[in-house]
Design an enzyme around this catalytic site. Structure first.
Site: not given
Ligand code: BG6
Length: 489
Positions: A88, A144, A174, A178, A212, A231, A236, A336
């Site tokens: 924990d 994050k 992330h 890329k 997305e 988010d 990003h 989304k």
């Molecule tokens: C994440 C978000 O950081 O990035 C998600 O929390 C999102 O909501 C995702 O779907 C998208 O990442 P990628 O690399 O699939 O475009």
């Protein structure tokens, strides 16, 4: 640079990110022979599992997400690197088991990857310090969301910073890992072609879209307290904007790059309550069809709050107050359940000043450069060219560079690259504390206004490009989103 032996400790080791991304990424690097013989992965989670039971979960939940070629022998060797520690994380009591699992050797690299809710970051770091594991050879990786506003981000920076020095802290975004983002750096700073044009005199506008098709699915618990602004946009989209807009760094070293990104973030024009309504659109999806399949609205997703005011779409018109960019709109958009799955940066150049042909200047499509991050990685340069034949008619044509076609070498997923960078101690692609705070500072007025406002996000039908207000946002500048400007197929 070859990796030296390491202990990688994954907090949240049984969680979604570890199973879908981190363990598959480490397997891919093992398969590519990047992991030294003394590489160990210690997964930490709350389930009271033995390592054998945990490996069953890895088999069921991580293996299906492996994109690298599966080789049974390498997979077996990879699994042998993994140990599971039930703990924990919020209580200091269980850390003795972790101390026992981690090797006591100052020559080893030790990485603590916190794939946990941010509310645990401070406690974990303090517990690591208390049991003597926050040593000079240690690094900590923060996933994050890095806070939910400026205040909480500052608190995280202060708490983690009380245990680890800035050089030991790797704040992950992330998107910076890329391939196409790295290629944008190569395009801008490895060629002379674009840099002289990369300014307000020649660029009309920049659009950055991450669309997305997926909905929120089973993530409503997290997402409903976050929303598209926190988010995706705060991190990003703003990071992509920084890479597009920053001045050339003197070297590709961590502070040289991060200093330039910070200047961009600090130069973003601040919103006031009066300018916000003209420059920001928030939306929420309702039921619709994505790829011909009926999907529920956000408020009807499993576990969702039926009165939720959380945005699943956001579009912002930003401006950067510098000599290079003054007056150039940067449109940022993410959502989304959109009409397509794509991530791209569109840099649109100005129209020609005068036509020498028997065509009006209005019939010339201004040049544009599209940097595609997803689904395919590539560059498209849109130019005007003469159509074959007798008459002098010009038409837009597309010069296309498909990175997959051009470089047949195997791809590296963003998490693979970023994990290698952490293990090598390479900070260039990670956010510094001041960058994180500057990004929050800029989005703060939007968050504040949304909290006060009674009105709800604008509904949009799933499977579309978001609310009509997003078209109006860009339309006020006499412009269109790229897909709106494309000829009907
Ligand atoms: C994440 C978000 O950081 O990035 C998600 O929390 C999102 O909501 C995702 O779907 C998208 O990442 P990628 O690399 O699939 O475009």
């Amino acid at each position: 640079m070859a990796l030296t032996d390491f202990d990688l400790v994954l907090f949240g080791g049984g969680g979604d990110l570890a199973m879908r991304k981190l363990l598959p990424a480490m397997y891919a690097r093992d398969r590519a022979r990047d992991l030294p013989a003394g590489a160990r992965i210690i997964c930490v989670g709350r389930h009271d599992w033995s390592t054998a039971e945990f490996l069953d979960a890895v088999e069921a939940n991580a293996k299906p997400h492996v994109t690298a070629v599966m080789d049974a022998t390498i997979w077996q060797r990879f699994c042998q690197r993994i140990t599971y520690v039930a703990l924990d994380a919020s209580s200091p009591d269980g850390y003795a088991a972790l101390v026992a699992a981690v090797r006591d050797d100052a020559s080893l690299t030790r990485v603590f990857y916190l794939a946990t809710p941010p509310t645990l970051f401070a406690t974990i770091c303090l517990n690591l310090a208390a049991c003597g594991m926050a040593t000079p050879n240690s690094r900590v990786v923060l996933e994050k969301p890095l806070g939910r506003d400026l205040k909480s981000a500052k608190q995280i920076n202060a708490d983690v910073g009380s245990v680890f020095s800035e050089e030991q802290i790797f704040r992950i975004d992330h998107y910076l890992g890329k391939e196409a983002v790295q290629n944008l750096l190569a395009l801008r700073f490895g060629n002379v072609l674009f840099e002289p044009l990369w300014r307000r005199e020649w660029i009309s506008d920049v659009q950055i879209t991450i669309a997305e098709e997926i909905g929120v699915g089973s993530r409503t618990g997290y997402y409903d307290t976050s929303g598209a602004l926190r988010d995706m946009l705060q991190n990003h989209l703003l990071q992509l904007l920084c890479i597009v807009a920053m001045e050339p760094p003197t070297l590709i070293t961590p502070d040289a790059v991060r200093d330039e990104k910070l200047k961009v973030l600090r130069s973003l024009k601040k919103f006031t309550p009066a300018t916000l309504s003209q420059n920001v659109v928030r939306g929420q999806y309702r039921a619709g069809h994505v790829n011909g399949v009926a999907v529920p609205g956000y408020r009807k997703e499993p576990g969702a709050n039926p009165d939720s005011q959380t945005e699943t779409f956001v579009a912002v018109r930003a401006e950067i107050d510098t000599w290079r960019w003054a007056g150039v709109p940067f449109y940022l958009r993410t959502g989304k359940r959109m009409a397509d799955q794509l991530a791209e940066i569109v840099v649109r150049f100005k129209a020609i000043p005068h036509s020498i042909f028997a065509q009006s200047t209005g019939s010339f499509q201004p040049n544009s450069l599209v940097i595609r991050l997803q689904p395919d990685e590539g560059l498209h340069l849109n130019l005007m060219a003469k159509t074959p034949g007798d008459s002098m008619r010009l038409k837009p044509v597309d010069l296309e560079l498909d990175f997959r076609e051009t470089f047949k070498t195997p791809r590296m997923d963003a998490y693979e690259r970023l994990l290698l960078d952490v293990l090598r101690g390479q900070l260039t692609l990670f956010m510094r504390s001041d960058e994180l705070e500057a990004a929050w500072e800029w989005v703060e007025p939007i968050l504040e206004q949304w909290e006060q406002e009674e009105n709800e996000p604008i509904p949009y039908t799933a499977g579309t490009w978001g609310p009509a207000a997003a078209s109006a946002l860009i339309g006020r500048d006499g412009l269109q989103w790229r897909e709106e400007a494309l000829p009907e197929m």
